[in-house]
Design a protein around this motif. Structure first.
Motif, short mmCIF file in Angstrom:
data_model
loop_
_atom_site.label_atom_id
_atom_site.label_comp_id
_atom_site.label_asym_id
_atom_site.label_seq_id
_atom_site.Cartn_x
_atom_site.Cartn_y
_atom_site.Cartn_z
N GLN A 51 -1.90 6.39 -13.56
CA GLN A 51 -2.70 7.55 -13.18
C GLN A 51 -3.97 7.63 -14.00
N ARG A 52 -4.96 8.26 -13.41
CA ARG A 52 -6.21 8.57 -14.10
C ARG A 52 -6.65 9.91 -13.58
N GLY A 53 -6.74 10.90 -14.47
CA GLY A 53 -7.02 12.25 -14.01
C GLY A 53 -5.91 12.67 -13.07
N GLY A 54 -6.26 13.18 -11.92
CA GLY A 54 -5.25 13.59 -10.94
C GLY A 54 -4.87 12.50 -9.96
N ALA A 55 -5.46 11.32 -10.09
CA ALA A 55 -5.17 10.23 -9.14
C ALA A 55 -3.99 9.40 -9.64
N MET A 56 -3.04 9.15 -8.76
CA MET A 56 -1.89 8.31 -9.10
C MET A 56 -1.77 7.17 -8.09
N LEU A 57 -1.20 6.07 -8.55
CA LEU A 57 -0.97 4.91 -7.72
C LEU A 57 0.40 4.34 -8.08
N MET A 58 1.23 4.11 -7.06
CA MET A 58 2.54 3.50 -7.28
C MET A 58 2.45 2.01 -6.95
N LEU A 59 3.06 1.20 -7.80
CA LEU A 59 3.10 -0.25 -7.61
C LEU A 59 4.57 -0.66 -7.56
N ALA A 60 4.94 -1.52 -6.62
CA ALA A 60 6.34 -1.94 -6.50
C ALA A 60 6.42 -3.37 -6.00
N ARG A 61 7.50 -4.05 -6.43
CA ARG A 61 7.82 -5.36 -5.85
C ARG A 61 8.73 -5.12 -4.66
N PRO A 62 8.54 -5.89 -3.59
CA PRO A 62 9.44 -5.76 -2.44
C PRO A 62 10.88 -6.03 -2.87
N GLN A 63 11.82 -5.25 -2.37
CA GLN A 63 13.22 -5.42 -2.68
C GLN A 63 13.99 -5.86 -1.44
N ASP A 64 15.19 -6.37 -1.65
CA ASP A 64 16.09 -6.74 -0.56
C ASP A 64 15.45 -7.67 0.46
N GLY A 65 14.74 -8.68 -0.04
CA GLY A 65 14.15 -9.67 0.85
C GLY A 65 12.90 -9.21 1.56
N GLY A 66 12.38 -8.05 1.22
CA GLY A 66 11.15 -7.57 1.85
C GLY A 66 9.98 -8.48 1.50
N SER A 67 8.93 -8.40 2.27
CA SER A 67 7.78 -9.26 2.03
C SER A 67 6.54 -8.41 1.80
N LEU A 68 5.54 -9.04 1.24
CA LEU A 68 4.25 -8.40 1.07
C LEU A 68 3.54 -8.42 2.41
N THR A 69 2.93 -7.33 2.77
CA THR A 69 2.19 -7.31 4.03
C THR A 69 0.71 -7.41 3.72
N ALA A 70 0.03 -8.17 4.53
CA ALA A 70 -1.41 -8.35 4.35
C ALA A 70 -2.14 -7.20 5.02
N GLY A 71 -3.31 -6.95 4.56
CA GLY A 71 -4.13 -5.93 5.18
C GLY A 71 -5.09 -5.34 4.17
N ALA A 72 -6.20 -4.89 4.66
CA ALA A 72 -7.22 -4.31 3.79
C ALA A 72 -6.75 -2.95 3.30
N LEU A 73 -7.07 -2.66 2.06
CA LEU A 73 -6.79 -1.36 1.49
C LEU A 73 -7.93 -1.01 0.56
N GLU A 74 -8.52 0.15 0.78
CA GLU A 74 -9.53 0.66 -0.13
C GLU A 74 -9.05 2.02 -0.59
N ILE A 75 -9.21 2.29 -1.88
CA ILE A 75 -8.76 3.55 -2.45
C ILE A 75 -9.98 4.26 -3.01
N TYR A 76 -10.10 5.54 -2.73
CA TYR A 76 -11.23 6.37 -3.13
C TYR A 76 -10.72 7.34 -4.19
N VAL A 77 -11.19 7.19 -5.43
CA VAL A 77 -10.68 7.95 -6.57
C VAL A 77 -11.80 8.82 -7.16
N GLU A 78 -11.56 10.12 -7.24
CA GLU A 78 -12.54 11.02 -7.84
C GLU A 78 -12.47 10.91 -9.36
N VAL A 79 -13.64 10.84 -9.99
CA VAL A 79 -13.74 10.83 -11.45
C VAL A 79 -14.72 11.93 -11.87
N GLU A 80 -14.63 12.34 -13.12
CA GLU A 80 -15.46 13.44 -13.61
C GLU A 80 -16.95 13.06 -13.67
#
Length: 138
Positions: A51-80
């Motif tokens: 977390q930074r300020g009020g912004a949080m991000l969860m990170l996880a490894r796939p479990q039970d044989g799950g896979s990583l999915t491809a795709g674009a991701l952009e995150i917009y985080v407010e800073v002071e």
């Protein structure tokens, strides 16, 4: 949208190959704080929240044989203070993808790309929107 209403929290959950290395990037390079984590049977993190300020991000490894999915991701985080944070990251040697700029919609922002290729935009609203010719805000 009511201009006085604050949006509810949204916390992205990203599945990654190594929670440890991406968590370290957020902590050491971007100045986020570690909120919590869970270590798997192999001694590596299965899950973490940063977390930074009020912004949080969860990170996880796939479990039970799950896979990583491809795709674009952009995150917009407010800073002071966008310019101060940009200077802080530049001082740490973080590569800046897009330099600070004030956008027509009123946000001053800049971006970095994390080690797995996702773009993070850091912003602060500094002005009223000034749509360019041909753009209609609704």
């Amino acid at each position: 949208m009511n201009s006085t209403a604050r949006p509810a929290s949204v916390i992205p959950l990203r599945y990654v190959a190594s929670v440890d290395s991406l968590r370290d990037f957020y902590l050491e390079q971007l100045g986020f704080d570690h909120l919590m984590g869970m270590v798997g049977k192999d001694g590596q993190l299965d899950f973490a929240i940063v977390q930074r300020g009020g912004a949080m991000l969860m990170l996880a490894r796939p479990q039970d044989g799950g896979s990583l999915t491809a795709g674009a991701l952009e995150i917009y985080v407010e800073v002071e203070d966008v310019d101060a944070y940009h200077a802080e990251l530049s001082g740490r040697g973080v590569a800046i993808a897009q330099a600070p700029a004030t956008q027509w919609w009123g946000d001053r922002n800049f971006s970095v790309v994390d080690p797995v290729g996702h773009t993070l935009w850091f912003y602060k609203t500094v002005a009223e929107p000034q749509p360019p010719a041909g753009v209609t805000m609704i």
